[in-house]
Scaffold this motif. Structure first.
Motif, PDB file in Angstrom:
ATOM      1  N   UNK A 164      88.086 -27.009 -16.645  1.00 34.84           N
ATOM      2  CA  UNK A 164      87.526 -28.193 -17.309  1.00 34.84           C
ATOM      3  C   UNK A 164      87.102 -29.219 -16.278  1.00 34.84           C
ATOM      4  N   UNK A 165      85.893 -29.741 -16.479  1.00 29.29           N
ATOM      5  CA  UNK A 165      85.415 -30.897 -15.728  1.00 29.29           C
ATOM      6  C   UNK A 165      85.343 -32.047 -16.725  1.00 29.29           C
ATOM      7  N   UNK A 166      86.185 -33.074 -16.544  1.00 27.26           N
ATOM      8  CA  UNK A 166      86.298 -34.193 -17.485  1.00 27.26           C
ATOM      9  C   UNK A 166      85.004 -34.992 -17.531  1.00 27.26           C
ATOM     10  N   UNK A 167      84.555 -35.295 -18.754  1.00 33.02           N
ATOM     11  CA  UNK A 167      83.273 -35.992 -18.923  1.00 33.02           C
ATOM     12  C   UNK A 167      83.401 -37.455 -19.293  1.00 33.02           C
ATOM     13  N   UNK A 168      84.639 -37.989 -19.320  1.00 34.87           N
ATOM     14  CA  UNK A 168      84.797 -39.414 -19.581  1.00 34.87           C
ATOM     15  C   UNK A 168      85.260 -39.755 -20.985  1.00 34.87           C
ATOM     16  N   UNK A 169      85.244 -38.794 -21.912  1.00 33.78           N
ATOM     17  CA  UNK A 169      85.688 -39.051 -23.286  1.00 33.78           C
ATOM     18  C   UNK A 169      86.962 -38.257 -23.532  1.00 33.78           C
ATOM     19  N   UNK A 170      88.040 -38.961 -23.908  1.00 34.25           N
ATOM     20  CA  UNK A 170      89.301 -38.266 -24.189  1.00 34.25           C
ATOM     21  C   UNK A 170      89.187 -37.507 -25.506  1.00 34.25           C
ATOM     22  N   UNK A 171      89.739 -36.303 -25.527  1.00 32.17           N
ATOM     23  CA  UNK A 171      89.614 -35.434 -26.697  1.00 32.17           C
ATOM     24  C   UNK A 171      90.823 -35.492 -27.616  1.00 32.17           C
ATOM     25  N   UNK A 172      91.944 -36.048 -27.157  1.00 31.58           N
ATOM     26  CA  UNK A 172      93.176 -36.020 -27.944  1.00 31.58           C
ATOM     27  C   UNK A 172      93.794 -34.629 -27.912  1.00 31.58           C
ATOM     28  N   UNK A 173      95.054 -34.542 -28.335  1.00 33.04           N
ATOM     29  CA  UNK A 173      95.755 -33.252 -28.216  1.00 33.04           C
ATOM     30  C   UNK A 173      95.112 -32.175 -29.085  1.00 33.04           C
ATOM     31  N   UNK A 174      94.738 -32.510 -30.326  1.00 34.53           N
ATOM     32  CA  UNK A 174      94.096 -31.518 -31.193  1.00 34.53           C
ATOM     33  C   UNK A 174      92.744 -31.084 -30.650  1.00 34.53           C
ATOM     34  N   UNK A 175      91.983 -32.044 -30.144  1.00 34.40           N
ATOM     35  CA  UNK A 175      90.674 -31.739 -29.574  1.00 34.40           C
ATOM     36  C   UNK A 175      90.781 -30.860 -28.333  1.00 34.40           C
ATOM     37  N   UNK A 176      91.791 -31.142 -27.498  1.00 27.24           N
ATOM     38  CA  UNK A 176      92.002 -30.316 -26.306  1.00 27.24           C
ATOM     39  C   UNK A 176      92.340 -28.882 -26.691  1.00 27.24           C
ATOM     40  N   UNK A 177      93.263 -28.739 -27.641  1.00 25.76           N
ATOM     41  CA  UNK A 177      93.676 -27.391 -28.064  1.00 25.76           C
ATOM     42  C   UNK A 177      92.481 -26.621 -28.630  1.00 25.76           C
ATOM     43  N   UNK A 178      91.650 -27.304 -29.438  1.00 26.13           N
ATOM     44  CA  UNK A 178      90.468 -26.626 -30.003  1.00 26.13           C
ATOM     45  C   UNK A 178      89.462 -26.272 -28.907  1.00 26.13           C
ATOM     46  N   UNK A 179      89.286 -27.179 -27.931  1.00 28.32           N
ATOM     47  CA  UNK A 179      88.313 -26.922 -26.859  1.00 28.32           C
ATOM     48  C   UNK A 179      88.752 -25.765 -25.966  1.00 28.32           C
ATOM     49  N   UNK A 180      90.008 -25.783 -25.520  1.00 25.38           N
ATOM     50  CA  UNK A 180      90.496 -24.698 -24.653  1.00 25.38           C
ATOM     51  C   UNK A 180      90.564 -23.378 -25.416  1.00 25.38           C
ATOM     52  N   UNK A 181      91.194 -23.403 -26.589  1.00 25.61           N
ATOM     53  CA  UNK A 181      91.331 -22.170 -27.366  1.00 25.61           C
ATOM     54  C   UNK A 181      89.986 -21.645 -27.834  1.00 25.61           C
ATOM     55  N   UNK A 182      89.104 -22.549 -28.261  1.00 27.56           N
ATOM     56  CA  UNK A 182      87.792 -22.132 -28.753  1.00 27.56           C
ATOM     57  C   UNK A 182      86.910 -21.552 -27.664  1.00 27.56           C
ATOM     58  N   UNK A 183      86.933 -22.162 -26.471  1.00 28.66           N
ATOM     59  CA  UNK A 183      86.130 -21.641 -25.359  1.00 28.66           C
ATOM     60  C   UNK A 183      86.634 -20.260 -24.949  1.00 28.66           C
ATOM     61  N   UNK A 184      87.967 -20.097 -24.869  1.00 29.99           N
ATOM     62  CA  UNK A 184      88.540 -18.790 -24.525  1.00 29.99           C
ATOM     63  C   UNK A 184      88.205 -17.754 -25.601  1.00 29.99           C
ATOM     64  N   UNK A 185      88.347 -18.145 -26.881  1.00 26.83           N
ATOM     65  CA  UNK A 185      88.098 -17.212 -27.977  1.00 26.83           C
ATOM     66  C   UNK A 185      86.640 -16.752 -27.995  1.00 26.83           C
ATOM     67  N   UNK A 186      85.700 -17.672 -27.783  1.00 26.11           N
ATOM     68  CA  UNK A 186      84.286 -17.300 -27.796  1.00 26.11           C
ATOM     69  C   UNK A 186      83.965 -16.385 -26.610  1.00 26.11           C
ATOM     70  N   UNK A 187      84.554 -16.659 -25.464  1.00 27.69           N
ATOM     71  CA  UNK A 187      84.370 -15.807 -24.293  1.00 27.69           C
ATOM     72  C   UNK A 187      84.810 -14.376 -24.612  1.00 27.69           C
ATOM     73  N   UNK A 188      85.981 -14.237 -25.229  1.00 24.84           N
ATOM     74  CA  UNK A 188      86.507 -12.909 -25.555  1.00 24.84           C
ATOM     75  C   UNK A 188      85.701 -12.237 -26.671  1.00 24.84           C
ATOM     76  N   UNK A 189      85.186 -13.029 -27.612  1.00 20.65           N
ATOM     77  CA  UNK A 189      84.356 -12.461 -28.688  1.00 20.65           C
ATOM     78  C   UNK A 189      83.069 -11.852 -28.139  1.00 20.65           C
ATOM     79  N   UNK A 190      82.512 -12.477 -27.095  1.00 21.80           N
ATOM     80  CA  UNK A 190      81.251 -12.017 -26.514  1.00 21.80           C
ATOM     81  C   UNK A 190      81.427 -10.790 -25.615  1.00 21.80           C
TER      82      UNK A 190
END
Length: 197
Positions: free
Chosen positions: A92-118
């Protein structure tokens, strides 16, 4: 039946100005997972979070993100898609906007999941280890036949009689490989499944 990756794969996502890069690869051991993660780490990034699973063993790491918001969601992405023997790094390269704990979990898990789906995947076969020995006179021919039949030589030791091999083979192929081995050594070689393997 669990699956693994056929080759390394990558996927990028932008989430509220933060850039996420998922890198995934098949692994042959927990040590191989660590080598992949060390090679994938970007020291310029804000966070290098990861997870891997190898059979019953697994590890994950949040790399400074709030506990449970990065490594565990990456591991859940691996497990929910039925993968084994896989390591995933999400940078992750931080872009200046905090995502909150739920947002972080969705971003990390979602990016990993999409990578594996492809990714291209292949079914993992249950393997076991076989101990066998072979006289020097038969060694080259027997080795060529075993490798052609899908066995991997994990270890070789030589003594006055010949070679002693530890093979890794698909459990479903043991009977066929034993018949091949017996034929090639004219019944002279030892071929036994390693206890507990």
């Amino acid at each position: 039946m669990p699956h693994t990756l056929t080759a390394p794969v990558r996927h990028e996502a932008d989430v509220r100005k933060s850039r996420f890069l998922a890198l995934a690869a098949p692994i042959e051991s927990p040590e191989a997972a660590q080598l992949f993660l060390d090679a994938s780490r970007d020291p310029q990034a804000t966070h290098n979070c990861w997870a891997w699973r190898f059979g019953a063993q697994y590890r994950f790491h949040d790399d400074g993100e709030p506990g449970g918001t990065a490594g565990r969601p990456i591991l859940q992405a691996i497990e929910s898609q039925g993968y084994d023997r896989v390591a995933v790094m999400v940078v992750r390269w931080f872009g200046g906007i905090k995502l909150g704990t739920g947002g972080l979990a969705r971003a990390y898990g979602g990016t990993a999941a999409e990578c594996l789906r492809l990714a291209d995947r292949t079914e993992l076969r249950e393997e076991c280890r076989v101990l066998c020995d072979c006289p020097y006179a038969d060694m080259d021919r027997v080795q060529a036949r075993l490798l052609a039949a899908g066995a991997r030589i994990e270890h070789a030791a030589f003594d006055g009689q010949g070679v002693n091999w530890r093979l890794v083979v698909a459990r479903a192929d043991v009977a066929a490989l034993e018949a091949l081995y017996t034929d090639q050594t004219r019944g002279q070689g030892r071929f036994e499944v390693e206890p507990g393997a």
